[in-house]
Design a protein around this motif. Structure first.
Motif, PDB file in Angstrom:
ATOM      1  N   THR A 119       6.617   1.216   1.313  1.00 28.77           N
ATOM      2  CA  THR A 119       6.217   1.439   2.702  1.00 28.77           C
ATOM      3  C   THR A 119       6.708   2.784   3.209  1.00 28.77           C
ATOM      4  O   THR A 119       5.961   3.529   3.858  1.00 28.77           O
ATOM      5  CB  THR A 119       6.757   0.317   3.591  1.00 28.77           C
ATOM      6  OG1 THR A 119       6.283  -0.949   3.093  1.00 28.77           O
ATOM      7  CG2 THR A 119       6.289   0.492   5.017  1.00 28.77           C
ATOM      8  N   ILE A 120       7.965   3.130   2.938  1.00 27.08           N
ATOM      9  CA  ILE A 120       8.514   4.397   3.422  1.00 27.08           C
ATOM     10  C   ILE A 120       7.784   5.579   2.804  1.00 27.08           C
ATOM     11  O   ILE A 120       7.426   6.544   3.496  1.00 27.08           O
ATOM     12  CB  ILE A 120      10.024   4.468   3.132  1.00 27.08           C
ATOM     13  CG1 ILE A 120      10.773   3.466   4.007  1.00 27.08           C
ATOM     14  CG2 ILE A 120      10.555   5.881   3.370  1.00 27.08           C
ATOM     15  CD1 ILE A 120      12.270   3.417   3.741  1.00 27.08           C
ATOM     16  N   VAL A 121       7.524   5.523   1.500  1.00 26.24           N
ATOM     17  CA  VAL A 121       6.820   6.637   0.837  1.00 26.24           C
ATOM     18  C   VAL A 121       5.399   6.765   1.376  1.00 26.24           C
ATOM     19  O   VAL A 121       4.910   7.878   1.615  1.00 26.24           O
ATOM     20  CB  VAL A 121       6.826   6.438  -0.686  1.00 26.24           C
ATOM     21  CG1 VAL A 121       5.991   7.519  -1.368  1.00 26.24           C
ATOM     22  CG2 VAL A 121       8.254   6.464  -1.219  1.00 26.24           C
ATOM     23  N   VAL A 122       4.722   5.640   1.573  1.00 29.32           N
ATOM     24  CA  VAL A 122       3.352   5.690   2.094  1.00 29.32           C
ATOM     25  C   VAL A 122       3.328   6.242   3.516  1.00 29.32           C
ATOM     26  O   VAL A 122       2.469   7.065   3.869  1.00 29.32           O
ATOM     27  CB  VAL A 122       2.718   4.282   2.044  1.00 29.32           C
ATOM     28  CG1 VAL A 122       1.414   4.249   2.830  1.00 29.32           C
ATOM     29  CG2 VAL A 122       2.454   3.874   0.598  1.00 29.32           C
ATOM     30  N   VAL A 123       4.271   5.833   4.352  1.00 29.95           N
ATOM     31  CA  VAL A 123       4.316   6.330   5.732  1.00 29.95           C
ATOM     32  C   VAL A 123       4.577   7.829   5.753  1.00 29.95           C
ATOM     33  O   VAL A 123       3.898   8.590   6.462  1.00 29.95           O
ATOM     34  CB  VAL A 123       5.388   5.570   6.539  1.00 29.95           C
ATOM     35  CG1 VAL A 123       5.629   6.250   7.877  1.00 29.95           C
ATOM     36  CG2 VAL A 123       4.960   4.126   6.756  1.00 29.95           C
ATOM     37  N   LEU A 124       5.557   8.290   4.978  1.00 32.91           N
ATOM     38  CA  LEU A 124       5.855   9.724   4.937  1.00 32.91           C
ATOM     39  C   LEU A 124       4.679  10.516   4.369  1.00 32.91           C
ATOM     40  O   LEU A 124       4.364  11.613   4.852  1.00 32.91           O
ATOM     41  CB  LEU A 124       7.110   9.975   4.094  1.00 32.91           C
ATOM     42  CG  LEU A 124       8.417   9.418   4.663  1.00 32.91           C
ATOM     43  CD1 LEU A 124       9.581   9.703   3.714  1.00 32.91           C
ATOM     44  CD2 LEU A 124       8.703   9.996   6.034  1.00 32.91           C
ATOM     45  N   MET A 137       3.057  -1.267   9.222  1.00 34.84           N
ATOM     46  CA  MET A 137       2.611  -2.655   9.294  1.00 34.84           C
ATOM     47  C   MET A 137       1.541  -2.935   8.258  1.00 34.84           C
ATOM     48  O   MET A 137       1.524  -4.011   7.636  1.00 34.84           O
ATOM     49  CB  MET A 137       2.101  -2.950  10.705  1.00 34.84           C
ATOM     50  CG  MET A 137       3.164  -2.842  11.781  1.00 34.84           C
ATOM     51  SD  MET A 137       2.525  -3.123  13.439  1.00 34.84           S
ATOM     52  CE  MET A 137       1.984  -4.822  13.305  1.00 34.84           C
ATOM     53  N   TRP A 138       0.626  -2.000   8.057  1.00 35.62           N
ATOM     54  CA  TRP A 138      -0.459  -2.199   7.093  1.00 35.62           C
ATOM     55  C   TRP A 138       0.086  -2.307   5.668  1.00 35.62           C
ATOM     56  O   TRP A 138      -0.293  -3.212   4.908  1.00 35.62           O
ATOM     57  CB  TRP A 138      -1.445  -1.042   7.198  1.00 35.62           C
ATOM     58  CG  TRP A 138      -2.551  -1.110   6.198  1.00 35.62           C
ATOM     59  CD1 TRP A 138      -2.575  -0.542   4.953  1.00 35.62           C
ATOM     60  CD2 TRP A 138      -3.800  -1.792   6.331  1.00 35.62           C
ATOM     61  NE1 TRP A 138      -3.756  -0.818   4.309  1.00 35.62           N
ATOM     62  CE2 TRP A 138      -4.526  -1.597   5.137  1.00 35.62           C
ATOM     63  CE3 TRP A 138      -4.380  -2.534   7.369  1.00 35.62           C
ATOM     64  CZ2 TRP A 138      -5.791  -2.122   4.950  1.00 35.62           C
ATOM     65  CZ3 TRP A 138      -5.644  -3.063   7.158  1.00 35.62           C
ATOM     66  CH2 TRP A 138      -6.336  -2.848   5.966  1.00 35.62           C
ATOM     67  N   THR A 139       1.000  -1.410   5.304  1.00 34.29           N
ATOM     68  CA  THR A 139       1.537  -1.404   3.944  1.00 34.29           C
ATOM     69  C   THR A 139       2.483  -2.569   3.724  1.00 34.29           C
ATOM     70  O   THR A 139       2.488  -3.194   2.663  1.00 34.29           O
ATOM     71  CB  THR A 139       2.264  -0.071   3.683  1.00 34.29           C
ATOM     72  OG1 THR A 139       1.402   1.019   4.009  1.00 34.29           O
ATOM     73  CG2 THR A 139       2.675   0.040   2.230  1.00 34.29           C
ATOM     74  N   TRP A 140       3.301  -2.874   4.731  1.00 35.30           N
ATOM     75  CA  TRP A 140       4.269  -3.966   4.588  1.00 35.30           C
ATOM     76  C   TRP A 140       3.570  -5.309   4.394  1.00 35.30           C
ATOM     77  O   TRP A 140       4.055  -6.163   3.647  1.00 35.30           O
ATOM     78  CB  TRP A 140       5.167  -3.999   5.815  1.00 35.30           C
ATOM     79  CG  TRP A 140       6.320  -4.950   5.706  1.00 35.30           C
ATOM     80  CD1 TRP A 140       6.320  -6.277   6.008  1.00 35.30           C
ATOM     81  CD2 TRP A 140       7.639  -4.647   5.250  1.00 35.30           C
ATOM     82  NE1 TRP A 140       7.560  -6.822   5.784  1.00 35.30           N
ATOM     83  CE2 TRP A 140       8.390  -5.853   5.317  1.00 35.30           C
ATOM     84  CE3 TRP A 140       8.267  -3.482   4.815  1.00 35.30           C
ATOM     85  CZ2 TRP A 140       9.737  -5.903   4.949  1.00 35.30           C
ATOM     86  CZ3 TRP A 140       9.597  -3.543   4.441  1.00 35.30           C
ATOM     87  CH2 TRP A 140      10.315  -4.729   4.512  1.00 35.30           C
ATOM     88  N   ASN A 141       2.438  -5.512   5.042  1.00 34.73           N
ATOM     89  CA  ASN A 141       1.735  -6.793   4.987  1.00 34.73           C
ATOM     90  C   ASN A 141       0.600  -6.821   3.969  1.00 34.73           C
ATOM     91  O   ASN A 141      -0.142  -7.808   3.918  1.00 34.73           O
ATOM     92  CB  ASN A 141       1.176  -7.146   6.370  1.00 34.73           C
ATOM     93  CG  ASN A 141       2.269  -7.363   7.394  1.00 34.73           C
ATOM     94  OD1 ASN A 141       3.285  -7.974   7.098  1.00 34.73           O
ATOM     95  ND2 ASN A 141       2.065  -6.860   8.606  1.00 34.73           N
ATOM     96  N   ASP A 142       0.445  -5.773   3.182  1.00 37.03           N
ATOM     97  CA  ASP A 142      -0.649  -5.721   2.213  1.00 37.03           C
ATOM     98  C   ASP A 142      -0.434  -6.768   1.123  1.00 37.03           C
ATOM     99  O   ASP A 142       0.675  -6.906   0.579  1.00 37.03           O
ATOM    100  CB  ASP A 142      -0.731  -4.321   1.598  1.00 37.03           C
ATOM    101  CG  ASP A 142      -1.999  -4.149   0.780  1.00 37.03           C
ATOM    102  OD1 ASP A 142      -2.922  -4.986   0.932  1.00 37.03           O
ATOM    103  OD2 ASP A 142      -2.081  -3.180  -0.006  1.00 37.03           O
ATOM    104  N   PHE A 143      -1.485  -7.488   0.785  1.00 35.62           N
ATOM    105  CA  PHE A 143      -1.396  -8.540  -0.230  1.00 35.62           C
ATOM    106  C   PHE A 143      -2.421  -8.368  -1.340  1.00 35.62           C
ATOM    107  O   PHE A 143      -2.109  -8.551  -2.521  1.00 35.62           O
ATOM    108  CB  PHE A 143      -1.582  -9.914   0.429  1.00 35.62           C
ATOM    109  CG  PHE A 143      -1.635 -11.052  -0.553  1.00 35.62           C
ATOM    110  CD1 PHE A 143      -0.482 -11.528  -1.157  1.00 35.62           C
ATOM    111  CD2 PHE A 143      -2.844 -11.650  -0.892  1.00 35.62           C
ATOM    112  CE1 PHE A 143      -0.525 -12.572  -2.075  1.00 35.62           C
ATOM    113  CE2 PHE A 143      -2.900 -12.686  -1.796  1.00 35.62           C
ATOM    114  CZ  PHE A 143      -1.734 -13.152  -2.392  1.00 35.62           C
ATOM    115  N   LEU A 144      -3.666  -7.997  -0.991  1.00 27.25           N
ATOM    116  CA  LEU A 144      -4.743  -7.987  -1.980  1.00 27.25           C
ATOM    117  C   LEU A 144      -4.500  -6.946  -3.069  1.00 27.25           C
ATOM    118  O   LEU A 144      -4.615  -7.257  -4.266  1.00 27.25           O
ATOM    119  CB  LEU A 144      -6.078  -7.733  -1.279  1.00 27.25           C
ATOM    120  CG  LEU A 144      -7.318  -7.697  -2.184  1.00 27.25           C
ATOM    121  CD1 LEU A 144      -7.464  -9.021  -2.929  1.00 27.25           C
ATOM    122  CD2 LEU A 144      -8.571  -7.406  -1.369  1.00 27.25           C
TER     123      LEU A 144
END
Length: 298
Positions: A101-106, A226-233
């Motif tokens: 999540t942190i890498v994706v956000v940055l 929120m999008w990355t943290w809750n990603d499931f598929l």
């Protein structure tokens, strides 16, 4: 000074004081609006599932299966949270999710800022056409591009690694669009003055534009978190090993074909929601301001 002038000055001072008191903001008072009659019931309906999840996480497995459901547990079973940490590598899942999540956000803050500024300020051939193509990708469902994305990630040898969750999400069309719209609302005179002083494009972006774009950057960071943290598929398709799972993928292991430990599942859900709730409360002011000020200029 005569007594009449003294009385007049005193009355004027009283009038000024009274006026200032009337103009002071009435803080501490609850201002009721007719919209509260609509928003309060909606808020209660939205909070009920969260309260139910918290109550279930403190119940025994027998109480979760009782019909009709019990509203209050007989005893608070806080050991459900420690059982989650003992029965599953929850801490490993938490660290994996946090790193991704942190890498994706940055990555989104960096690459979307560069692309958004280019589309907002730099004139180049085909700028509008390329921007329309990027916006068109927002209308393509993710299920359509799963197979091509999977093949690309497989070609890089990233299957069953955290890189498979990071690389395809380092930039987003939504982030480019939102930052481009916000950059166009900033006064261009500041950038022109910096150009006259000899600043480069990157210098203007990082020293002038981005410091003024705090609300938009905070909004994008919260949404991508929120999008990355809750990603499931996508993790379900690319991750196979338990040590590389994310939280949302690991939560599925608490569900069995014949039996589900509902209390442990809800306890794990409560722990997985805490970082998202904490981030939203900390960045709520910037989030609301960013939503209100983004996209005002076409």
């Amino acid at each position: 000074m005569s007594e009449i002038q003294t009385v007049e000055l005193g009355s004027r001072a009283d009038d000024v004081t009274r006026t200032m008191r009337e103009e002071e903001p009435k803080t501490g008072r609850f201002l009721f609006s007719p919209w509260h009659l609509v928003l309060i019931p909606i808020g209660v309906v939205m909070v009920i599932p969260l309260v139910w999840m918290l109550v279930t996480s403190l119940q025994t497995i027998e109480e979760t299966r009782h019909y009709p459901p019990t509203l209050l547990p007989r005893s608070l079973e806080f050991h459900n949270y420690t059982d989650v940490l003992q029965l599953a590598p929850f801490s490993r899942w938490f660290v994996n999710t946090l790193v991704v999540t942190i890498v994706v956000v940055l990555g989104n803050l960096l690459f979307c800022s560069l692309a958004g500024y280019a589309f907002a300020r730099i004139r180049f051939f085909g700028r509008e056409f390329v921007f329309v193509l990027i916006l068109a990708t927002l209308m393509v469902p993710f299920q359509v591009v799963i197979i091509p994305t999977f093949l690309i990630v497989k070609a890089f040898g990233l299957i069953d690694t955290l890189g498979a969750l990071i690389l395809p999400n380092l930039a987003s069309a939504f982030g480019i669009f939102m930052l481009r719209q916000f950059f166009r609302t900033l006064p261009i005179e500041l950038e022109e003055a910096a150009r006259i002083d000899g600043a480069s494009r990157l210098g203007i972006l990082f020293k002038i534009v981005l410091p003024l774009s705090g609300p938009a950057l905070a909004t994008l960071a919260v949404i991508m978190f929120m999008w990355t943290w809750n990603d499931f598929l996508w993790p379900l398709i690319t991750i196979y090993s338990p040590q590389n799972m994310t939280i949302q993928l690991g939560l599925a292991t608490f569900q069995g074909a014949h039996q589900t430990n509902t209390n442990l599942l809800m306890a794990a859900n409560v722990m997985s929601m805490l970082p998202v709730l904490l981030l939203f409360f900390l960045a709520q002011r910037y989030f609301v301001r960013g939503i209100a000020t983004t996209g005002l200029k076409g």
